[in-house]
Write a protein that holds these residues in place. Structure first.
Motif, PDB file in Angstrom:
ATOM      1  N   GLN A  60       0.859  -1.189   0.000  1.00  0.00           N
ATOM      2  CA  GLN A  60       0.000   0.000   0.000  1.00  0.00           C
ATOM      3  C   GLN A  60       0.884   1.225   0.000  1.00  0.00           C
ATOM      4  O   GLN A  60       1.953   1.192   0.612  1.00  0.00           O
ATOM      5  N   PRO A  61       0.526   2.295  -0.623  1.00  0.00           N
ATOM      6  CA  PRO A  61      -0.703   2.605  -1.341  1.00  0.00           C
ATOM      7  C   PRO A  61      -0.763   1.857  -2.674  1.00  0.00           C
ATOM      8  O   PRO A  61       0.272   1.449  -3.217  1.00  0.00           O
ATOM      9  N   THR A  62      -1.956   1.722  -3.191  1.00  0.00           N
ATOM     10  CA  THR A  62      -2.153   0.908  -4.390  1.00  0.00           C
ATOM     11  C   THR A  62      -1.409   1.459  -5.597  1.00  0.00           C
ATOM     12  O   THR A  62      -0.977   0.684  -6.449  1.00  0.00           O
ATOM     13  N   ARG A  63      -1.231   2.761  -5.686  1.00  0.00           N
ATOM     14  CA  ARG A  63      -0.536   3.313  -6.867  1.00  0.00           C
ATOM     15  C   ARG A  63       0.953   2.932  -6.881  1.00  0.00           C
ATOM     16  O   ARG A  63       1.608   3.001  -7.900  1.00  0.00           O
ATOM     17  N   MET A  64       1.497   2.527  -5.735  1.00  0.00           N
ATOM     18  CA  MET A  64       2.899   2.107  -5.650  1.00  0.00           C
ATOM     19  C   MET A  64       3.019   0.591  -5.475  1.00  0.00           C
ATOM     20  O   MET A  64       4.127   0.071  -5.393  1.00  0.00           O
ATOM     21  N   GLN A  65       1.901  -0.090  -5.437  1.00  0.00           N
ATOM     22  CA  GLN A  65       1.867  -1.524  -5.156  1.00  0.00           C
ATOM     23  C   GLN A  65       2.741  -2.311  -6.126  1.00  0.00           C
ATOM     24  O   GLN A  65       2.734  -2.070  -7.323  1.00  0.00           O
ATOM     25  N   GLY A  66       3.520  -3.233  -5.576  1.00  0.00           N
ATOM     26  CA  GLY A  66       4.363  -4.098  -6.386  1.00  0.00           C
ATOM     27  C   GLY A  66       5.798  -3.608  -6.536  1.00  0.00           C
ATOM     28  O   GLY A  66       6.675  -4.383  -6.906  1.00  0.00           O
ATOM     29  N   LYS A  67       6.061  -2.349  -6.254  1.00  0.00           N
ATOM     30  CA  LYS A  67       7.431  -1.831  -6.359  1.00  0.00           C
ATOM     31  C   LYS A  67       8.284  -2.510  -5.286  1.00  0.00           C
ATOM     32  O   LYS A  67       7.857  -2.665  -4.151  1.00  0.00           O
ATOM     33  N   THR A  68       9.479  -2.957  -5.673  1.00  0.00           N
ATOM     34  CA  THR A  68      10.337  -3.686  -4.735  1.00  0.00           C
ATOM     35  C   THR A  68      11.682  -2.997  -4.566  1.00  0.00           C
ATOM     36  O   THR A  68      12.162  -2.303  -5.467  1.00  0.00           O
ATOM     37  N   TYR A  69      12.276  -3.208  -3.401  1.00  0.00           N
ATOM     38  CA  TYR A  69      13.602  -2.682  -3.071  1.00  0.00           C
ATOM     39  C   TYR A  69      14.420  -3.829  -2.499  1.00  0.00           C
ATOM     40  O   TYR A  69      14.010  -4.467  -1.528  1.00  0.00           O
ATOM     41  N   THR A 142       2.697   3.833   4.215  1.00  0.00           N
ATOM     42  CA  THR A 142       3.228   2.858   3.271  1.00  0.00           C
ATOM     43  C   THR A 142       3.427   1.516   3.979  1.00  0.00           C
ATOM     44  O   THR A 142       4.072   1.450   5.018  1.00  0.00           O
ATOM     45  N   LEU A 143       2.867   0.474   3.389  1.00  0.00           N
ATOM     46  CA  LEU A 143       2.965  -0.870   3.952  1.00  0.00           C
ATOM     47  C   LEU A 143       3.842  -1.716   3.037  1.00  0.00           C
ATOM     48  O   LEU A 143       3.585  -1.826   1.841  1.00  0.00           O
ATOM     49  N   PHE A 144       4.904  -2.286   3.607  1.00  0.00           N
ATOM     50  CA  PHE A 144       5.824  -3.154   2.893  1.00  0.00           C
ATOM     51  C   PHE A 144       5.639  -4.583   3.379  1.00  0.00           C
ATOM     52  O   PHE A 144       5.249  -4.808   4.525  1.00  0.00           O
ATOM     53  N   GLU A 145       5.997  -5.529   2.511  1.00  0.00           N
ATOM     54  CA  GLU A 145       6.084  -6.921   2.930  1.00  0.00           C
ATOM     55  C   GLU A 145       7.497  -7.392   2.634  1.00  0.00           C
ATOM     56  O   GLU A 145       8.058  -7.094   1.583  1.00  0.00           O
TER      57      GLU A 145
END
Length: 148
Positions: A60-69, A142-145
């Motif tokens: 989250q947020p959905t517009r940034m969803q999937g971006k990885t670091y 911002t929520l990361f996994e």
């Protein structure tokens, strides 16, 4: 309106302005105090997850969803453009919000005196905390996994 009521309202308005001013000063003081201190490197704890190829994936947020670091030895996360993971879009993140460190194959996250705190699996952290695959890290909104 009676003059006494207007005087009382003026008093409350002045008190509210001072409370707001003190809150802003406290937030600025916390940000500058932590940026001057060099955060200590966490030490290994038994049973902590050991993995060198972990990454942070935005949920989250959905517009940034999937971006990885990709997690590296020492990374800062926050709103400042100088951070390794810049969250410029997140008004709830502090300029230098948190630090992620990899030591002996263990990934640690440390809050850097942020205004809104850093959460791991919905718990506010107060000391360096080990991150494991599947953990959720929340900084501001911002929520990361943590994933492989």
């Amino acid at each position: 309106m009676p003059v006494q009521l207007l005087d009382i309202l003026k008093f409350f308005l002045v008190a509210l302005v001072w409370l707001f001013f003190l809150r802003v000063l406290r937030a600025v003081w916390a940000e500058t105090r932590r940026s001057r201190e060099a955060p200590s490197a966490p030490t290994s704890r038994p049973g902590a997850s050991r993995s060198a190829s972990l990454q942070l994936r935005i949920l989250q947020p959905t517009r940034m969803q999937g971006k990885t670091y990709q997690l590296r030895d020492d990374m800062t996360l926050g709103r400042a453009a100088s951070c390794n993971v810049s969250l410029e879009y997140d008004n709830y993140a502090s300029n230098r919000h948190a630090r992620v460190v990899v030591r002996d194959g263990t990934v640690w996250v440390e809050d850097l005196g942020s205004t809104n705190g850093t959460r791991v699996n919905d718990s506010v952290i107060t000391s360096p905390t080990a991150l494991h695959r599947g953990d959720r890290l929340k900084i501001g909104q911002t929520l990361f996994e943590v994933s492989a």
